[in-house]
Design a protein around this motif. Structure first.
Motif, PDB file in Angstrom:
ATOM      1  N   GLN A   1       0.400  -0.719  -0.132  1.00  0.00           N
ATOM      2  CA  GLN A   1       0.373  -0.435   0.068  1.00  0.00           C
ATOM      3  C   GLN A   1       1.089   1.437   0.116  1.00  0.00           C
ATOM      4  O   GLN A   1       0.523   2.319  -0.479  1.00  0.00           O
ATOM      5  N   GLN A   2       1.798   1.310   0.924  1.00  0.00           N
ATOM      6  CA  GLN A   2       3.116   2.208   1.158  1.00  0.00           C
ATOM      7  C   GLN A   2       3.296   2.415  -0.549  1.00  0.00           C
ATOM      8  O   GLN A   2       3.600   3.182  -1.063  1.00  0.00           O
ATOM      9  N   GLN A   3       3.780   1.211  -1.040  1.00  0.00           N
ATOM     10  CA  GLN A   3       4.841   1.604  -2.745  1.00  0.00           C
ATOM     11  C   GLN A   3       3.520   2.102  -2.873  1.00  0.00           C
ATOM     12  O   GLN A   3       3.675   3.067  -4.113  1.00  0.00           O
ATOM     13  N   ALA A   4       1.829   1.638  -3.322  1.00  0.00           N
ATOM     14  CA  ALA A   4       1.136   1.778  -4.594  1.00  0.00           C
ATOM     15  C   ALA A   4       1.034   3.915  -3.523  1.00  0.00           C
ATOM     16  O   ALA A   4       1.167   4.738  -5.604  1.00  0.00           O
ATOM     17  N   GLU A   5       0.902   3.994  -2.467  1.00  0.00           N
ATOM     18  CA  GLU A   5       0.821   5.630  -2.564  1.00  0.00           C
ATOM     19  C   GLU A   5       2.034   6.769  -3.039  1.00  0.00           C
ATOM     20  O   GLU A   5       2.099   7.763  -3.328  1.00  0.00           O
ATOM     21  N   GLN A   6       3.219   5.801  -2.653  1.00  0.00           N
ATOM     22  CA  GLN A   6       4.333   6.817  -3.591  1.00  0.00           C
ATOM     23  C   GLN A   6       4.429   6.118  -4.636  1.00  0.00           C
ATOM     24  O   GLN A   6       4.811   7.495  -5.607  1.00  0.00           O
ATOM     25  N   PHE A   7       3.760   5.585  -5.632  1.00  0.00           N
ATOM     26  CA  PHE A   7       3.731   5.382  -7.313  1.00  0.00           C
ATOM     27  C   PHE A   7       2.822   6.159  -7.441  1.00  0.00           C
ATOM     28  O   PHE A   7       3.419   7.358  -8.616  1.00  0.00           O
ATOM     29  N   GLY A   8       1.320   6.965  -6.811  1.00  0.00           N
ATOM     30  CA  GLY A   8       0.165   7.353  -7.468  1.00  0.00           C
ATOM     31  C   GLY A   8       1.040   8.752  -7.361  1.00  0.00           C
ATOM     32  O   GLY A   8       1.406  10.377  -7.615  1.00  0.00           O
ATOM     33  N   LYS A   9       1.627   9.157  -5.948  1.00  0.00           N
ATOM     34  CA  LYS A   9       2.438  10.368  -6.108  1.00  0.00           C
ATOM     35  C   LYS A   9       3.218  11.031  -6.373  1.00  0.00           C
ATOM     36  O   LYS A   9       3.401  12.359  -6.760  1.00  0.00           O
ATOM     37  N   GLY A  10       4.300   9.839  -7.343  1.00  0.00           N
ATOM     38  CA  GLY A  10       5.141  10.126  -8.220  1.00  0.00           C
ATOM     39  C   GLY A  10       4.600  11.363  -9.421  1.00  0.00           C
ATOM     40  O   GLY A  10       5.019  12.142  -9.763  1.00  0.00           O
ATOM     41  N   PHE A  11       3.205  10.661  -9.847  1.00  0.00           N
ATOM     42  CA  PHE A  11       2.643  10.906 -10.784  1.00  0.00           C
ATOM     43  C   PHE A  11       2.432  12.845 -10.230  1.00  0.00           C
ATOM     44  O   PHE A  11       1.987  13.409 -12.028  1.00  0.00           O
ATOM     45  N   VAL A  12       1.146  13.057  -9.939  1.00  0.00           N
ATOM     46  CA  VAL A  12       1.357  14.218  -9.326  1.00  0.00           C
ATOM     47  C   VAL A  12       2.631  15.131  -8.751  1.00  0.00           C
ATOM     48  O   VAL A  12       2.033  16.217  -9.520  1.00  0.00           O
ATOM     49  N   THR A  13       3.248  14.389  -9.121  1.00  0.00           N
ATOM     50  CA  THR A  13       4.764  15.448  -8.552  1.00  0.00           C
ATOM     51  C   THR A  13       5.242  15.588  -9.666  1.00  0.00           C
ATOM     52  O   THR A  13       5.452  17.050 -10.141  1.00  0.00           O
ATOM     53  N   ALA A  14       5.144  14.769 -10.336  1.00  0.00           N
ATOM     54  CA  ALA A  14       5.417  14.956 -11.717  1.00  0.00           C
ATOM     55  C   ALA A  14       4.709  16.745 -12.606  1.00  0.00           C
ATOM     56  O   ALA A  14       5.063  17.223 -13.418  1.00  0.00           O
ATOM     57  N   ILE A  15       3.679  15.839 -12.752  1.00  0.00           N
ATOM     58  CA  ILE A  15       2.427  16.670 -13.867  1.00  0.00           C
ATOM     59  C   ILE A  15       2.509  18.231 -12.808  1.00  0.00           C
ATOM     60  O   ILE A  15       2.418  19.334 -13.896  1.00  0.00           O
ATOM     61  N   GLN A  16       2.678  18.164 -10.901  1.00  0.00           N
ATOM     62  CA  GLN A  16       2.954  19.648 -10.638  1.00  0.00           C
ATOM     63  C   GLN A  16       3.995  20.191 -10.825  1.00  0.00           C
ATOM     64  O   GLN A  16       3.935  21.229 -11.259  1.00  0.00           O
TER      65      GLN A  16
END
Length: 835
Positions: free
Chosen positions: A498-513
């Motif tokens: 779950q933590q890995q998935a959270e980091q995975f999702g956060k990476g996409f948000v960080t990239a678009i920002q």
């Protein structure tokens, strides 16, 4: 014979430039391609039935059955009964150029004519015309298919030019220009842009009156205003069909018909207008106004062409997306402002904004302050709900304003006003009689103000978080996708996973920002460079280091490069498709083909799409849904309270014989027949009376509508005799021609018939055996009729008086406008010849 044709050369050059630039910008249009615009598709779906009926009947029906259970056709496609129309003049002003080349050319030409009225040098006029026509709002709305809006924007400068000519005491030419501009702009039927144009005229008139009062020339000001008012009244008649029918329809629509279900004291509700939540949906953020100077400050758009490279796209490619798909995805979520979604920013151009700023320090006089006030007022209107105290008050009390939505559209006012001020200032700088001290002072003030604005933009760049309201959903989708993939591969949903998935999702948000921040930085640097170059040109001109011609040409090239290159992000070759590809949007599915085998009269609900925001279904069928920004209020209430929760009794009373649903096996649409549909008309056994609309709507939840009609007590007097059950009674539809519907009935006792047709008071009349009968509002949104015993022929006819009156006024007013324009041009020529 003594006319100097050399005087026409600069204007001929201007026209050639406008044509060449428009063709280069929209080259695919000359190759037979068409814009793949959402609203163009929407309109074609809305209007298709009307065109089919015209082929059958020889005229456009005034009512369509294809959308929302039925609505007036003249809210979609309008046609008079005569061929006298001032609209033909539009072909002259656009040279018959194909769409959308004609839109850009028209806006350029009309602004250039305005520049001539202001005695602007032709080269400066060309710069202003291109800046006005290619301000990014124009390519954005053209790409979205807002054709009438763009036409109305194109005619606006001609309207202003006409008024200014009157203020210059050029009575004949001013009358001709004002009549032409107003008649053509009103003919677009985009009343919101007309409204903003009138606000600009109002600001100019107030400024002129103040100046005339100071100069003790109030008599000429009054004369000009009276002439303008008379012309305004006459030209209003040239679009009387559209104006009168829309005014009448608005009272029953979402834009003026207050729902019986809502409290009028509700802060969100405006008497006689749209609900504020809906009307102010597209409000421009106060900081977002800086897009006038930096287009990418808030990410640009949802679906433009901002990114050539993208960190987000790189992340998407890592999980299997192709490069073009990844970039498309990144552009689709680039915008992070309040207007979710948006097709692009409103950008006036860095060069034009600098010249406008220079005008504010350099120019004097009433015209400057009038245009500035109008432009500023437009910006305040565009802020919408972000300055609630002002705009909610204006919405409630400014005449007619409550009928309009999308406050962001108010930026068309500064789009015109600021460009006028920019070209006036440049013209005065290069050719005016100004002291060196005055010029240098204005230049220093402009440079200082520019530096301050750039500093503010820099602060915003470092202080923004670049977070979109949709980023949370983006992260959740990516987290969910990773967890689903892991589960499919047999992994257990552990806390670590779950933590890995959270980091995975956060990476996409960080990239678009990061992409959004990079876009702001790139566009800010671009703006700073253009501002610096424009400042250099002003300095060279102020210090007489360069002659006027090269200054004008360089500013023209800088401004045009600036706007054309940004505009290409939102309207480019990718927006065009072959006509056959455009028509593919309406290709019949297997579900459509199956339903079309039924030659009866029925309606269809397409559940595979947002049925209230599409009209492709209406292209082929009588749809329960549709696509229109001003639905009838009673039908909107029905959608929100009954159709939205799939009340089958209500769907049956709307004669919903077919549902289009998604096949779970292959995802394709399939048709399902509904045997419970009540048909086009039926007799009921009894009537349930309720006291008001709220009770009427509530009664639809539990009433057997096949046997019982729900009617408000205030309509009870229209029912001469209560129905008496008769098992042998019958009523059937004989023919439906949209405007005329015929039925036959036979019963031994008095009956009450419910017709599966939408209740609309402004034009529908009922007749039993030729005698007029009272239509009863039934089941909240349908028509009912008390039918006496015996055999009868029942006829409904749609005969709106507003249409008949409007058609007559159209004819008379169009003739008068032709006389004003031709007479005005002749008298202006004669006066000029005598002079």
């Amino acid at each position: 014979m003594n006319f100097d044709f050399k005087k026409l050369i600069p204007h001929a050059i201007a026209v050639v430039i406008f044509v060449v630039v428009a063709i280069a910008y929209c080259k695919p249009a000359l190759e037979g391609q068409v814009l793949n615009a959402h609203d163009n598709i929407g309109w074609k779906g809305m209007a298709q039935q009307s065109f089919e009926k015209k082929e059958q009947l020889g005229h456009f029906p005034k009512w369509t059955n294809s959308m929302f259970g039925g609505m007036p056709t003249y809210q979609i496609a309008l046609e008079g009964t005569h061929n006298v129309s001032f609209h033909y003049v539009s072909y002259i002003l656009t040279l018959g150029l194909p769409k959308p080349i004609n839109f850009f050319f028209l806006a350029c030409l009309c602004f250039y004519l305005l520049a001539l009225v202001l005695k602007i040098n032709p080269w400066i006029g060309i710069m202003g015309a291109l800046a006005y026509a290619y301000s990014t709002y124009d390519p954005v709305i053209i790409g979205a298919g807002h054709d009438t809006k763009m036409l109305a924007i194109g005619y606006a400068p001609l309207v202003v030019a006409g008024l200014l000519l009157l203020f210059q005491k050029k009575w004949w030419l001013g009358s001709a220009a004002l009549a032409t501009g107003l008649a053509l702009q009103l003919g677009t039927n985009h009343l919101q842009i007309v409204y903003y144009t009138l606000l600009i005229l109002g600001a100019i008139t107030v400024g002129y009156f103040i100046d005339s009062f100071k100069k003790k020339e109030i008599a000429s000001a009054l004369k000009a205003t009276v002439i303008a008012a008379i012309i305004g009244i006459i030209t209003l008649g040239t679009n009387a069909i559209g104006t009168l029918t829309t005014w009448e329809y608005a009272k029953e629509s979402m834009r003026g018909g207050v729902s019986e279900l809502k409290e009028t004291k509700d802060k969100n509700t405006t008497s006689g207008g749209l609900d504020k939540d809906y009307a102010f949906m597209y409000s421009v953020g106060i900081a977002e106004t800086f897009t006038l100077l930096v287009p990418g400050i808030y990410g640009g758009s949802n679906g433009g062409n901002e990114y050539k490279t993208s960190q987000f796209a790189d992340e998407m490619q890592k999980v299997g997306y192709a490069e073009d798909q990844a970039l498309q995805f990144a552009n689709g979520i680039s915008y992070w402002g309040q207007q979710q979604p948006t097709s692009g920013p409103v950008y006036f151009g860095a060069v034009i904004m600098l010249l406008f700023l220079f005008a504010m320090f350099f120019e004097k006089g009433w015209l400057k302050w009038s245009l500035f006030a109008a432009g500023l007022f437009g910006i305040i209107l565009a802020w919408g709900k972000n300055v609630e105290a002002i705009n909610y008050f204006l919405f409630d009390y400014l005449p007619l304003y409550k009928k309009f939505r999308a406050p962001s559209m108010g930026l068309v006012m500064p789009q015109l006003c600021f460009v006028i001020l920019a070209v006036v200032a440049v013209n005065n700088l290069l050719f005016g009689d100004n002291s060196t001290e005055k010029i240098k002072k204005a230049f220093k003030q402009t440079a200082t103000a520019t530096a301050a604005i750039v500093a503010i933009l820099g602060i915003l760049y470092f202080s923004f978080d670049y977070m979109s309201p949709n980023d949370v959903r983006l992260k959740e989708n990516m987290v969910g996708a990773m967890l689903q993939q892991a589960t499919q591969q047999g992994q257990q949903p552990t806390a670590e996973l779950q933590q890995q998935a959270e980091q995975f999702g956060k990476g996409f948000v960080t990239a678009i920002q990061t992409d959004r921040k990079g876009l702001f930085a790139g566009d800010l640097a671009r703006t700073v460079i253009l501002l610096a170059l424009a400042l250099v040109m002003l300095w060279l001109a102020a210090n007489k280091k360069l002659k006027p011609l090269p200054v004008m040409v360089i500013l023209l090239l800088l401004s045009s490069f600036d706007l054309l290159s940004v505009g290409k992000r939102y309207l480019n070759d990718g927006n065009f498709v072959d006509p056959s590809d455009f028509d593919n949007a309406f290709a019949m599915t297997d579900a459509d083909k199956m339903i079309k085998q039924d030659k009866g009269y029925y309606r269809v609900l397409n559940t595979t799409v947002d049925f209230t925001n599409e009209s492709v279904t209406a292209y082929h069928h009588n749809s329960i849904g549709g696509y229109h920004p001003a639905k009838l209020q009673i039908y909107q209430d029905l959608i929100e309270n009954q159709i939205g929760k799939n009340n089958m009794q209500v769907l049956n009373m709307l004669n919903t014989k077919y549902f289009i649903v998604q096949n779970p096996q292959n995802g394709q649409p399939i048709a399902q027949q509904n045997p419970g549909a009540f048909g086009p008309v039926w007799f009921v056994k009894g009537i349930k009376y309720v006291t008001n609309g709220k009770e009427e709507m509530k009664a639809l939840d539990s009433t057997n509508l096949r046997d019982t009609a729900v009617v408000q007590t205030k309509f009870k007097s229209l029912i001469a005799n209560e129905p008496v059950a008769d098992s042998t009674a019958s009523i059937q539809l004989i023919e439906n021609k949209n405007d005329i519907i015929n039925y036959e009935s036979n019963a031994a006792t008095n009956q009450f018939a419910v017709f599966s047709e939408i209740y609309y008071t402004a034009g529908w009349n009922a007749f039993i055996d030729g005698k007029k009968a009272e239509i009863v509002k039934t089941n909240y949104a349908l028509r009912g009729l008390a039918v006496p015993a015996g055999k009868h022929k029942i006829e409904f006819r749609f005969e709106p008086k507003s249409y008949e009156l409007g058609d007559t006024l159209n004819l008379v007013s169009s003739i008068l406008v032709y006389l004003i324009v031709l007479g005005g041009l002749f008298m202006a020529w004669k006066t000029s010849k005598q002079a």
